[in-house]
Design a protein around this motif. Structure first.
Motif, PDB file in Angstrom:
ATOM      1  N   THR A   7      25.900  65.462  90.144  1.00 25.53           N
ATOM      2  CA  THR A   7      27.291  65.803  90.428  1.00 25.53           C
ATOM      3  C   THR A   7      28.229  65.126  89.421  1.00 25.53           C
ATOM      4  N   LEU A   8      29.413  65.696  89.276  1.00 22.31           N
ATOM      5  CA  LEU A   8      30.414  65.123  88.383  1.00 22.31           C
ATOM      6  C   LEU A   8      30.834  63.731  88.846  1.00 22.31           C
ATOM      7  N   ALA A   9      30.916  63.534  90.141  1.00 21.29           N
ATOM      8  CA  ALA A   9      31.360  62.242  90.672  1.00 21.29           C
ATOM      9  C   ALA A   9      30.399  61.117  90.314  1.00 21.29           C
ATOM     10  N   GLU A  10      29.139  61.464  90.057  1.00 22.03           N
ATOM     11  CA  GLU A  10      28.137  60.433  89.765  1.00 22.03           C
ATOM     12  C   GLU A  10      28.046  60.073  88.286  1.00 22.03           C
ATOM     13  N   VAL A  11      28.767  60.769  87.422  1.00 20.11           N
ATOM     14  CA  VAL A  11      28.715  60.477  85.990  1.00 20.11           C
ATOM     15  C   VAL A  11      29.474  59.185  85.723  1.00 20.11           C
ATOM     16  N   GLU A  12      28.783  58.187  85.201  1.00 22.73           N
ATOM     17  CA  GLU A  12      29.380  56.878  84.976  1.00 22.73           C
ATOM     18  C   GLU A  12      30.208  56.871  83.685  1.00 22.73           C
ATOM     19  N   PRO A  13      31.396  56.271  83.721  1.00 21.50           N
ATOM     20  CA  PRO A  13      32.197  56.157  82.491  1.00 21.50           C
ATOM     21  C   PRO A  13      31.429  55.488  81.351  1.00 21.50           C
ATOM     22  N   ALA A  14      30.565  54.540  81.676  1.00 17.86           N
ATOM     23  CA  ALA A  14      29.794  53.855  80.628  1.00 17.86           C
ATOM     24  C   ALA A  14      28.837  54.811  79.930  1.00 17.86           C
ATOM     25  N   GLU A  15      28.312  55.783  80.674  1.00 22.13           N
ATOM     26  CA  GLU A  15      27.410  56.763  80.063  1.00 22.13           C
ATOM     27  C   GLU A  15      28.179  57.672  79.110  1.00 22.13           C
ATOM     28  N   VAL A  16      29.388  58.043  79.485  1.00 20.65           N
ATOM     29  CA  VAL A  16      30.218  58.854  78.596  1.00 20.65           C
ATOM     30  C   VAL A  16      30.568  58.054  77.343  1.00 20.65           C
ATOM     31  N   ALA A  17      30.978  56.812  77.532  1.00 26.19           N
ATOM     32  CA  ALA A  17      31.362  55.967  76.396  1.00 26.19           C
ATOM     33  C   ALA A  17      30.208  55.763  75.436  1.00 26.19           C
ATOM     34  N   ARG A  18      28.981  55.724  75.961  1.00 31.23           N
ATOM     35  CA  ARG A  18      27.799  55.527  75.114  1.00 31.23           C
ATOM     36  C   ARG A  18      27.697  56.615  74.043  1.00 31.23           C
ATOM     37  N   HIS A  19      28.107  57.815  74.357  1.00 29.94           N
ATOM     38  CA  HIS A  19      28.001  58.918  73.405  1.00 29.94           C
ATOM     39  C   HIS A  19      28.942  58.766  72.207  1.00 29.94           C
ATOM     40  N   PHE A  20      29.990  57.979  72.354  1.00 29.07           N
ATOM     41  CA  PHE A  20      30.974  57.836  71.290  1.00 29.07           C
ATOM     42  C   PHE A  20      30.903  56.481  70.589  1.00 29.07           C
ATOM     43  N   ALA A  21      29.955  55.652  70.991  1.00 27.95           N
ATOM     44  CA  ALA A  21      29.854  54.317  70.412  1.00 27.95           C
ATOM     45  C   ALA A  21      29.467  54.392  68.941  1.00 27.95           C
ATOM     46  N   PRO A  22      30.085  53.568  68.090  1.00 28.41           N
ATOM     47  CA  PRO A  22      29.728  53.564  66.664  1.00 28.41           C
ATOM     48  C   PRO A  22      28.256  53.228  66.468  1.00 28.41           C
ATOM     49  N   LEU A  23      27.667  53.800  65.431  1.00 31.64           N
ATOM     50  CA  LEU A  23      26.304  53.495  65.053  1.00 31.64           C
ATOM     51  C   LEU A  23      26.310  52.350  64.045  1.00 31.64           C
ATOM     52  N   ALA A  24      25.150  51.820  63.761  1.00 22.54           N
ATOM     53  CA  ALA A  24      25.042  50.866  62.654  1.00 22.54           C
ATOM     54  C   ALA A  24      25.512  51.563  61.382  1.00 22.54           C
ATOM     55  N   ALA A  25      26.123  50.799  60.483  1.00 27.35           N
ATOM     56  CA  ALA A  25      26.751  51.381  59.294  1.00 27.35           C
ATOM     57  C   ALA A  25      25.793  52.282  58.509  1.00 27.35           C
ATOM     58  N   ALA A  26      24.554  51.868  58.393  1.00 29.88           N
ATOM     59  CA  ALA A  26      23.568  52.650  57.623  1.00 29.88           C
ATOM     60  C   ALA A  26      23.152  53.927  58.342  1.00 29.88           C
ATOM     61  N   GLU A  27      23.426  54.003  59.645  1.00 30.71           N
ATOM     62  CA  GLU A  27      23.007  55.169  60.440  1.00 30.71           C
ATOM     63  C   GLU A  27      24.098  56.213  60.603  1.00 30.71           C
ATOM     64  N   GLU A  28      25.334  55.855  60.317  1.00 34.26           N
ATOM     65  CA  GLU A  28      26.442  56.810  60.481  1.00 34.26           C
ATOM     66  C   GLU A  28      26.273  57.996  59.529  1.00 34.26           C
ATOM     67  N   LEU A  29      26.804  59.132  59.929  1.00 34.61           N
ATOM     68  CA  LEU A  29      26.786  60.304  59.047  1.00 34.61           C
ATOM     69  C   LEU A  29      27.683  60.066  57.841  1.00 34.61           C
ATOM     70  N   GLY A  30      28.842  59.494  58.061  1.00 38.23           N
ATOM     71  CA  GLY A  30      29.672  59.011  56.963  1.00 38.23           C
ATOM     72  C   GLY A  30      30.353  60.072  56.129  1.00 38.23           C
ATOM     73  N   LEU A  31      30.789  61.165  56.742  1.00 39.83           N
ATOM     74  CA  LEU A  31      31.460  62.222  55.979  1.00 39.83           C
ATOM     75  C   LEU A  31      32.951  61.936  55.798  1.00 39.83           C
ATOM     76  N   ALA A  32      33.556  61.312  56.797  1.00 38.61           N
ATOM     77  CA  ALA A  32      35.005  61.054  56.740  1.00 38.61           C
ATOM     78  C   ALA A  32      35.303  59.818  55.894  1.00 38.61           C
TER      79      ALA A  32
END
Length: 353
Positions: free
Chosen positions: A328-353
């Motif tokens: 359910t939508l109510a069970e989606v944790e904010p921390a799980e959403v935030a995990r998707h946007f967390a920066p990667l290690a510098a060498a792992e970033e796509l780095g287009l911008a």
């Protein structure tokens, strides 16, 4: 009795020059030209070569067969690889998003013939081009939430910049655009009827794309989606997916109720991350920044149980009955959403911008 050697398989991407133009054909018609990593590599290498070839003034991309330009990525591959840790899928995403960037910034006219199905990765190899042509058979969309994933290949950027809240509606419902809709929403530029399409693509060998478009494009007619802007803009302006669904159900229109039902069948996690991705993409400065964000989101999505489960339900077992976690939508944790946007290690970033 002698055994005849097997005929060599045709390349998955056909490339040839014809007059002033370079022609690319995605060549997996039985799979509606679904993209795999070798196809991504072949496209990138050929486009890089033609970019500096003075004999090639423009490029046109089409799909083999009658069903569409490209039905997206080869998602069964993602299902199998994600269960093995996702290393090959990560490499695929990196190569694919770099190809999308190359197309968007290509130094020569890039003509995409978006006839038939153009989904997911198919949008990535077409809708960032400089001359994007649709027909009355076009069905353009980003269906990722249906398989527990999030719109990528620059799709979050395109959806975020569609008029009003149409992009949010399309992303959450996994809806498809008609040719006129694609023009209205900024996914395409010109409408060429199917009966004129062969003549149009042949004319590109001699004509500048702008002249070929002038000769063969016609008026597409009104966008059906544009006529529904009022209720879509009102309902999808809400701050959360749950609030969007509530507004849709309270709207009183059958189209809004149908949209709520479509959203209700999707992965709650994918929906929540998708809404966040589109809202963030609106504030980003460029397609490059959006692709960088999508890369982080996609890598996080590979480790989500819903990605494997969504592909299983839609493509592997085809029971169309995914068991989302959480359900359910109510069970989606904010921390799980935030995990998707967390920066990667510098060498792992796509780095287009």
């Amino acid at each position: 009795m002698t055994t005849q050697p097997a005929a060599p398989a045709e390349p998955l991407v056909l490339a040839r020059t014809d007059g002033r133009i370079g022609r690319l054909t995605l060549n997996r018609p039985r799979a509606i030209n679904a993209l795999n990593h070798p196809m991504i590599t072949a496209l990138h290498e050929q486009l890089t070569t033609w970019a500096t070839d003075p004999a090639v003034a423009a490029v046109v991309i089409t799909g083999a067969g009658e069903r569409g330009l490209c039905a997206g990525g080869d998602i069964r591959f993602f299902h199998d690889d994600a269960k093995l840790g996702g290393a090959a899928a990560r490499a695929f995403f990196r190569a694919e998003y770099r190809l999308n960037h190359l197309i968007a910034r290509y130094p020569k006219p890039y003509v995409a013939v978006m006839d038939g199905l153009v989904l997911g990765g198919g949008v990535g190899v077409s809708a960032h081009g400089s001359v994007r042509v649709v027909t009355e058979r076009s069905a353009v969309g980003m269906p990722e939430t249906t398989i527990g994933f999030v719109p990528d290949v620059g799709g979050s950027w395109l959806l975020a910049h569609a008029p009003g809240e149409l992009g949010t509606h399309l992303a959450l419902t996994a809806g498809q655009l008609t040719g006129p809709d694609a023009l209205y929403c900024g996914f395409a530029d010109h409408f060429v009827p199917v009966e004129r399409l062969a003549d149009f693509t042949e004319a590109l060998a001699e004509l500048e794309p702008v002249e070929a478009v002038r000769r063969f494009a016609t008026d597409a007619g009104p966008s059906p989606l544009a006529e529904q802007r009022a209720w879509i803009d009102e309902c999808y302006a809400a701050d959360s997916v749950a609030q969007i669904v509530a507004r849709l159900l309270a709207c009183g229109l059958p189209e809004a109720k149908e949209a709520a039902e479509l959203i209700g069948a999707k992965s709650p996690t994918a929906l929540t991350v998708t809404l966040a991705a589109l809202r963030r993409a609106r504030e980003l400065p460029s397609l490059e920044a959006a692709l960088d964000q999508e890369y982080r989101v996609s890598l996080a999505g590979l480790s989500s149980p819903d990605f494997v489960e969504g592909i299983r339900a839609q493509v592997v077992d085809k029971d169309r009955n995914p068991r989302w976690s959480p359900a359910t939508l109510a069970e989606v944790e904010p921390a799980e959403v935030a995990r998707h946007f967390a920066p990667l290690a510098a060498a792992e970033e796509l780095g287009l911008a």
